[in-house]
Motif scaffolding. Structure first.
Motif, short mmCIF file in Angstrom:
data_model
loop_
_atom_site.label_atom_id
_atom_site.label_comp_id
_atom_site.label_asym_id
_atom_site.label_seq_id
_atom_site.Cartn_x
_atom_site.Cartn_y
_atom_site.Cartn_z
N THR A 1 3.47 -5.89 -3.46
CA THR A 1 3.54 -4.45 -3.18
C THR A 1 4.29 -3.70 -4.28
OG1 THR A 1 5.51 -4.77 -1.83
CG2 THR A 1 3.37 -4.73 -0.68
N TRP A 2 4.89 -4.42 -5.21
CA TRP A 2 5.53 -3.78 -6.37
C TRP A 2 4.50 -3.09 -7.25
CZ3 TRP A 2 10.51 -5.06 -9.07
CH2 TRP A 2 11.48 -5.53 -8.17
N MET A 3 3.26 -3.53 -7.18
CA MET A 3 2.16 -2.98 -7.98
C MET A 3 2.56 -2.92 -9.46
SD MET A 3 -0.04 -2.63 -5.52
CE MET A 3 -1.33 -1.67 -6.27
N GLU A 4 2.35 -1.79 -10.14
CA GLU A 4 2.66 -1.68 -11.58
C GLU A 4 4.15 -1.79 -11.88
OE1 GLU A 4 1.07 -1.82 -14.44
OE2 GLU A 4 -0.86 -2.05 -13.44
N ASP A 5 5.00 -1.53 -10.89
CA ASP A 5 6.44 -1.71 -11.11
C ASP A 5 6.76 -3.15 -11.50
OD1 ASP A 5 7.04 0.93 -10.61
OD2 ASP A 5 7.67 0.58 -8.53
N ALA A 6 5.91 -4.09 -11.08
CA ALA A 6 6.13 -5.49 -11.48
C ALA A 6 6.01 -5.62 -13.00
CB ALA A 6 5.13 -6.40 -10.78
N ASN A 7 5.08 -4.90 -13.60
CA ASN A 7 4.96 -4.94 -15.07
C ASN A 7 6.08 -4.17 -15.75
OD1 ASN A 7 2.74 -6.60 -15.63
ND2 ASN A 7 1.33 -4.98 -15.06
N ASP A 8 6.49 -3.07 -15.14
CA ASP A 8 7.55 -2.25 -15.75
C ASP A 8 8.92 -2.91 -15.64
OD1 ASP A 8 5.60 -0.36 -16.27
OD2 ASP A 8 6.06 0.84 -14.50
N CYS A 9 9.17 -3.57 -14.52
CA CYS A 9 10.51 -4.10 -14.24
C CYS A 9 10.62 -5.61 -14.45
CB CYS A 9 10.91 -3.79 -12.80
SG CYS A 9 10.94 -2.03 -12.42
N PRO B 1 -2.26 -8.53 -15.04
CA PRO B 1 -3.13 -7.80 -14.12
C PRO B 1 -2.44 -7.65 -12.77
CG PRO B 1 -4.29 -9.65 -15.15
CD PRO B 1 -2.84 -9.78 -15.52
N VAL B 2 -2.80 -6.58 -12.06
CA VAL B 2 -2.19 -6.28 -10.77
C VAL B 2 -3.29 -6.14 -9.73
CG1 VAL B 2 -0.81 -4.59 -9.47
CG2 VAL B 2 -0.29 -5.03 -11.89
N VAL B 3 -3.19 -6.89 -8.64
CA VAL B 3 -4.15 -6.73 -7.54
C VAL B 3 -3.89 -5.37 -6.89
CG1 VAL B 3 -4.92 -7.61 -5.31
CG2 VAL B 3 -4.29 -9.22 -7.12
N GLN B 4 -4.95 -4.59 -6.78
CA GLN B 4 -4.87 -3.29 -6.11
C GLN B 4 -5.22 -3.50 -4.64
OE1 GLN B 4 -3.82 -0.48 -7.84
NE2 GLN B 4 -3.51 -2.01 -9.45
N TRP B 5 -4.31 -3.16 -3.77
CA TRP B 5 -4.52 -3.38 -2.34
C TRP B 5 -5.35 -2.25 -1.75
CZ3 TRP B 5 -3.45 -8.11 -2.14
CH2 TRP B 5 -2.35 -8.65 -2.80
N PRO B 6 -6.18 -2.58 -0.76
CA PRO B 6 -6.95 -1.52 -0.10
C PRO B 6 -6.03 -0.57 0.66
CG PRO B 6 -7.27 -3.64 0.99
CD PRO B 6 -6.43 -3.89 -0.22
N ASP B 7 -6.47 0.66 0.78
CA ASP B 7 -5.67 1.68 1.46
C ASP B 7 -5.64 1.52 2.97
OD1 ASP B 7 -4.85 2.95 -0.85
OD2 ASP B 7 -6.57 4.30 -0.86
N GLU B 8 -6.70 0.94 3.53
CA GLU B 8 -6.77 0.84 4.99
C GLU B 8 -5.77 -0.19 5.51
OE1 GLU B 8 -9.73 -2.13 3.42
OE2 GLU B 8 -9.49 0.01 3.06
N ASP B 9 -5.22 0.13 6.65
CA ASP B 9 -4.30 -0.79 7.33
C ASP B 9 -5.09 -1.63 8.31
OD1 ASP B 9 -1.98 0.06 6.07
OD2 ASP B 9 -1.67 1.68 7.51
N GLU B 10 -4.94 -2.94 8.19
CA GLU B 10 -5.58 -3.82 9.15
C GLU B 10 -4.67 -3.99 10.35
OE1 GLU B 10 -7.08 -7.53 7.70
OE2 GLU B 10 -7.58 -6.65 5.76
#
Length: 162
Positions: free
Chosen positions: A62-70, A81-90
């Motif tokens: 869930t860090w998304m691009e912050d993982a690359n920055d930090c 590469p960063v997995v982009q999570w879908p917006d919908e909540d399961e």
């Protein structure tokens, strides 16, 4: 071979009844990161050890691009590469919310998923829905990636053809 890597738990240990080792170098490089207070728990040597596995490392966090920055600079890794999570909540269920997106992202390629929340339900679902080899490796969040984890990852990699 893909290696999907979670951050909280595998890289940043938490929840143990002990003091964590503190790694001080690199703090200036990540001072603008909101999570930097926890980065000193991340052993910078993990970057070298993960890279040595010879896998294509992919952030699955869930860090998304912050993982690359930090984290990437802290670990001495290039941007990943960063997995982009879908917006919908399961709705909550037995299957982890990351499982389906990771299998879709892998698109049949062999992969390792390193996370602290993997369950037998995830393993069973991947076995049925993913056509390539996959190792879902659960890390103890209290300790983070440890020698035993790297031993298991290397053994699985060695068992794969090619």
């Amino acid at each position: 071979m893909l290696l999907f890597l979670d951050v909280d738990g595998p890289l940043i240990p938490f929840g143990a009844d002990r003091a964590y080792p503190v790694y001080g170098h690199g703090v200036a490089a990540v001072r603008d990161c909101a999570e930097s207070v926890l980065l000193n728990r991340v052993d910078p040597a993990l970057g070298r050890r993960l890279a040595a596995l010879g896998c294509e490392l992919v952030w699955a966090t869930t860090w998304m691009e912050d993982a690359n920055d930090c984290l990437a600079p802290w670990l001495g890794l290039p941007p990943l590469p960063v997995v982009q999570w879908p917006d919908e909540d399961e709705p909550p269920g037995l299957l982890h919310w990351k499982t389906r997106p990771l299998v879709a992202w892998a698109a049949g390629r062999p992969f390792i998923w390193v996370d602290d929340e993997i369950t037998e339900a995830d393993r069973a679902w991947v076995a049925v829905h993913h056509r390539g080899p996959a190792l879902l490796h659960r890390v103890d969040h209290r300790h983070g990636l440890a020698e035993a984890d790297f031993t298991a990852l290397r053994a699985w990699l060695a068992s794969q053809p090619g």
